[in-house]
Scaffold this motif. Structure first.
Motif, PDB file in Angstrom:
ATOM      1  N   LEU A   1       0.831  -1.206   0.000  1.00 47.82           N
ATOM      2  CA  LEU A   1       0.000   0.000   0.000  1.00 47.82           C
ATOM      3  C   LEU A   1       0.867   1.258   0.000  1.00 47.82           C
ATOM      4  CD1 LEU A   1      -2.807  -1.034   2.495  1.00 47.82           C
ATOM      5  CD2 LEU A   1      -3.048  -0.647   0.041  1.00 47.82           C
ATOM      6  N   LEU A   2       1.966   1.232   0.742  1.00 48.63           N
ATOM      7  CA  LEU A   2       2.895   2.364   0.739  1.00 48.63           C
ATOM      8  C   LEU A   2       3.467   2.577  -0.654  1.00 48.63           C
ATOM      9  CD1 LEU A   2       4.594   4.513   2.308  1.00 48.63           C
ATOM     10  CD2 LEU A   2       6.285   2.694   2.654  1.00 48.63           C
ATOM     11  N   LEU A   3       3.902   1.506  -1.287  1.00 51.13           N
ATOM     12  CA  LEU A   3       4.455   1.607  -2.640  1.00 51.13           C
ATOM     13  C   LEU A   3       3.419   2.142  -3.619  1.00 51.13           C
ATOM     14  CD1 LEU A   3       6.778   1.032  -4.633  1.00 51.13           C
ATOM     15  CD2 LEU A   3       5.846  -1.274  -4.871  1.00 51.13           C
ATOM     16  N   LEU A   4       2.219   1.611  -3.557  1.00 51.66           N
ATOM     17  CA  LEU A   4       1.140   2.069  -4.439  1.00 51.66           C
ATOM     18  C   LEU A   4       0.837   3.546  -4.211  1.00 51.66           C
ATOM     19  CD1 LEU A   4      -1.159   1.280  -6.477  1.00 51.66           C
ATOM     20  CD2 LEU A   4      -2.586   0.888  -4.458  1.00 51.66           C
ATOM     21  N   ARG A   5       0.700   3.919  -2.950  1.00 48.77           N
ATOM     22  CA  ARG A   5       0.341   5.288  -2.582  1.00 48.77           C
ATOM     23  C   ARG A   5       1.414   6.279  -3.008  1.00 48.77           C
ATOM     24  NH1 ARG A   5       0.623   5.048   2.929  1.00 48.77           N
ATOM     25  NH2 ARG A   5       2.118   6.736   3.035  1.00 48.77           N
ATOM     26  N   VAL A   6       2.651   6.024  -2.648  1.00 45.35           N
ATOM     27  CA  VAL A   6       3.727   6.978  -2.910  1.00 45.35           C
ATOM     28  C   VAL A   6       4.063   7.045  -4.393  1.00 45.35           C
ATOM     29  CG1 VAL A   6       6.165   7.495  -2.464  1.00 45.35           C
ATOM     30  CG2 VAL A   6       4.673   6.811  -0.575  1.00 45.35           C
ATOM     31  N   SER A   7       4.197   5.908  -5.044  1.00 48.36           N
ATOM     32  CA  SER A   7       4.594   5.928  -6.452  1.00 48.36           C
ATOM     33  C   SER A   7       3.541   6.583  -7.333  1.00 48.36           C
ATOM     34  CB  SER A   7       4.912   4.521  -6.951  1.00 48.36           C
ATOM     35  OG  SER A   7       3.778   3.683  -6.852  1.00 48.36           O
ATOM     36  N   SER A   8       2.284   6.255  -7.117  1.00 48.67           N
ATOM     37  CA  SER A   8       1.237   6.848  -7.961  1.00 48.67           C
ATOM     38  C   SER A   8       1.093   8.344  -7.705  1.00 48.67           C
ATOM     39  CB  SER A   8      -0.094   6.131  -7.751  1.00 48.67           C
ATOM     40  OG  SER A   8      -0.498   6.200  -6.411  1.00 48.67           O
ATOM     41  N   ALA A   9       1.224   8.760  -6.452  1.00 44.64           N
ATOM     42  CA  ALA A   9       1.102  10.188  -6.144  1.00 44.64           C
ATOM     43  C   ALA A   9       2.295  10.973  -6.694  1.00 44.64           C
ATOM     44  CB  ALA A   9       0.959  10.394  -4.645  1.00 44.64           C
TER      45      ALA A   9
ATOM     46  N   LEU B   1     -10.362   2.849  -1.733  1.00 44.29           N
ATOM     47  CA  LEU B   1     -11.017   1.661  -1.200  1.00 44.29           C
ATOM     48  C   LEU B   1     -10.168   0.928  -0.167  1.00 44.29           C
ATOM     49  CD1 LEU B   1     -12.513   0.286  -4.535  1.00 44.29           C
ATOM     50  CD2 LEU B   1     -13.743   1.487  -2.713  1.00 44.29           C
ATOM     51  N   LEU B   2      -8.858   0.872  -0.383  1.00 42.05           N
ATOM     52  CA  LEU B   2      -7.971   0.100   0.491  1.00 42.05           C
ATOM     53  C   LEU B   2      -7.464   0.872   1.700  1.00 42.05           C
ATOM     54  CD1 LEU B   2      -5.843  -1.613  -2.294  1.00 42.05           C
ATOM     55  CD2 LEU B   2      -7.563  -2.710  -0.832  1.00 42.05           C
ATOM     56  N   GLY B   3      -7.416   2.196   1.591  1.00 39.69           N
ATOM     57  CA  GLY B   3      -6.852   3.007   2.661  1.00 39.69           C
ATOM     58  C   GLY B   3      -5.341   3.110   2.540  1.00 39.69           C
ATOM     59  N   PRO B   4      -4.714   3.839   3.444  1.00 45.35           N
ATOM     60  CA  PRO B   4      -3.290   4.143   3.309  1.00 45.35           C
ATOM     61  C   PRO B   4      -2.343   3.069   3.844  1.00 45.35           C
ATOM     62  CG  PRO B   4      -4.158   5.269   5.202  1.00 45.35           C
ATOM     63  CD  PRO B   4      -5.328   4.581   4.537  1.00 45.35           C
TER      64      PRO B   4
ATOM     65  N   VAL C   1      -1.575  12.382  -0.124  1.00 53.33           N
ATOM     66  CA  VAL C   1      -1.584  10.933  -0.324  1.00 53.33           C
ATOM     67  C   VAL C   1      -0.197  10.359  -0.029  1.00 53.33           C
ATOM     68  CG1 VAL C   1      -1.863   9.094  -2.031  1.00 53.33           C
ATOM     69  CG2 VAL C   1      -3.527  10.960  -1.940  1.00 53.33           C
ATOM     70  N   ILE C   2       0.848  11.036  -0.450  1.00 47.95           N
ATOM     71  CA  ILE C   2       2.211  10.561  -0.202  1.00 47.95           C
ATOM     72  C   ILE C   2       2.471  10.406   1.286  1.00 47.95           C
ATOM     73  CG2 ILE C   2       4.658  11.203  -0.300  1.00 47.95           C
ATOM     74  CD1 ILE C   2       4.065  12.408  -3.080  1.00 47.95           C
ATOM     75  N   ILE C   3       2.131  11.413   2.055  1.00 45.68           N
ATOM     76  CA  ILE C   3       2.407  11.350   3.491  1.00 45.68           C
ATOM     77  C   ILE C   3       1.339  10.561   4.250  1.00 45.68           C
ATOM     78  CG2 ILE C   3       3.784  13.456   3.478  1.00 45.68           C
ATOM     79  CD1 ILE C   3       1.412  14.939   4.712  1.00 45.68           C
ATOM     80  N   GLY C   4       0.264  10.229   3.564  1.00 47.18           N
ATOM     81  CA  GLY C   4      -0.781   9.435   4.194  1.00 47.18           C
ATOM     82  C   GLY C   4      -1.625  10.210   5.180  1.00 47.18           C
ATOM     83  N   PHE C   5      -1.921  11.463   4.865  1.00 53.42           N
ATOM     84  CA  PHE C   5      -2.748  12.302   5.730  1.00 53.42           C
ATOM     85  C   PHE C   5      -4.124  12.480   5.105  1.00 53.42           C
ATOM     86  CE2 PHE C   5      -4.270  16.482   7.201  1.00 53.42           C
ATOM     87  CZ  PHE C   5      -4.343  16.205   8.555  1.00 53.42           C
ATOM     88  N   LYS C   6      -5.153  12.056   5.827  1.00 55.05           N
ATOM     89  CA  LYS C   6      -6.530  12.107   5.302  1.00 55.05           C
ATOM     90  C   LYS C   6      -6.571  11.470   3.916  1.00 55.05           C
ATOM     91  CE  LYS C   6      -8.067  14.515   8.809  1.00 55.05           C
ATOM     92  NZ  LYS C   6      -8.846  13.885   9.842  1.00 55.05           N
ATOM     93  N   THR C   7      -5.927  10.338   3.819  1.00 55.77           N
ATOM     94  CA  THR C   7      -5.640   9.716   2.522  1.00 55.77           C
ATOM     95  C   THR C   7      -6.883   9.440   1.702  1.00 55.77           C
ATOM     96  OG1 THR C   7      -3.712   8.705   3.541  1.00 55.77           O
ATOM     97  CG2 THR C   7      -4.400   7.832   1.404  1.00 55.77           C
ATOM     98  N   ARG C   8      -7.875   8.824   2.312  1.00 63.51           N
ATOM     99  CA  ARG C   8      -9.076   8.495   1.532  1.00 63.51           C
ATOM    100  C   ARG C   8      -9.742   9.761   0.993  1.00 63.51           C
ATOM    101  NH1 ARG C   8     -10.363   3.322   5.043  1.00 63.51           N
ATOM    102  NH2 ARG C   8     -10.145   1.799   3.371  1.00 63.51           N
TER     103      ARG C   8
END
Length: 120
Positions: A6-14, A109-112, A61-68
Motif C-alpha cells: 500500500l505504501l508503494l502504491l500510494r507513494v509511487s502513484s502520487a 477503497l484500500l486506505g493508506p 496521499v504521499i504522506i498518508g494524511f486524510k488519505t481516503r
C-alpha cells in the motif's frame, strides 16, 4: 507485506501524478491562467481545480494524511480527463488517465496502510 504494498502504491502513484500537476502549479503561481475549460466554469477555476487534484492532494496521499479524502479530488480530475477532455480520443490517449483513475480509486477503497500519518 500488505502495508508495504500500500505504501508503494500510494507513494509511487502520487509522485507520478505530481509530475503532471507541477507544470500546472508553476503556471498558476506564474499568473498564466490559460487552460482548457472542460466543465464550463472558466479557464482559471479549471486550472485551480486541476492543480488541487494533480499536485496538492497527491502530496497528502504521499504522506498518508486524510488519505481516503485526499484521493477524491484526484479521482474527479481523472474522471474529467478520461470522459470529457479525452472522451473522443482513442484509448491509447486516455489510457494514462484511466490508470490513474483506477489507482487512486484503489487507494480510496484500500486506505493508506499502517505506514501513514493516518495510522499514527
Amino acid at each position: 507485506m500488505k502495508d508495504l504494498g500500500l505504501l508503494l502504491l500510494r507513494v509511487s502513484s502520487a509522485v507520478l501524478m505530481i509530475t503532471h500537476g507541477l507544470p500546472k502549479f508553476q503556471k498558476l503561481i506564474g499568473g498564466n491562467f490559460e487552460f482548457g475549460d472542460p466543465i464550463g466554469i472558466g479557464a482559471a477555476p479549471s486550472l485551480f481545480l486541476a492543480v488541487l487534484g494533480e499536485f496538492v492532494f497527491p502530496i497528502l496521499v504521499i504522506i498518508g494524511f486524510k488519505t481516503r479524502w485526499a484521493t477524491v479530488p484526484t479521482i474527479i480530475t481523472m474522471l474529467v480527463a478520461t470522459f470529457i477532455v479525452h472522451g473522443s480520443d482513442p484509448f491509447n490517449v486516455k489510457e494514462k488517465a484511466i490508470l490513474f483513475l483506477i489507482t487512486f480509486t484503489s487507494i480510496l477503497l484500500l486506505g493508506p496502510g499502517k505506514y501513514s500519518l493516518d495510522k499514527k
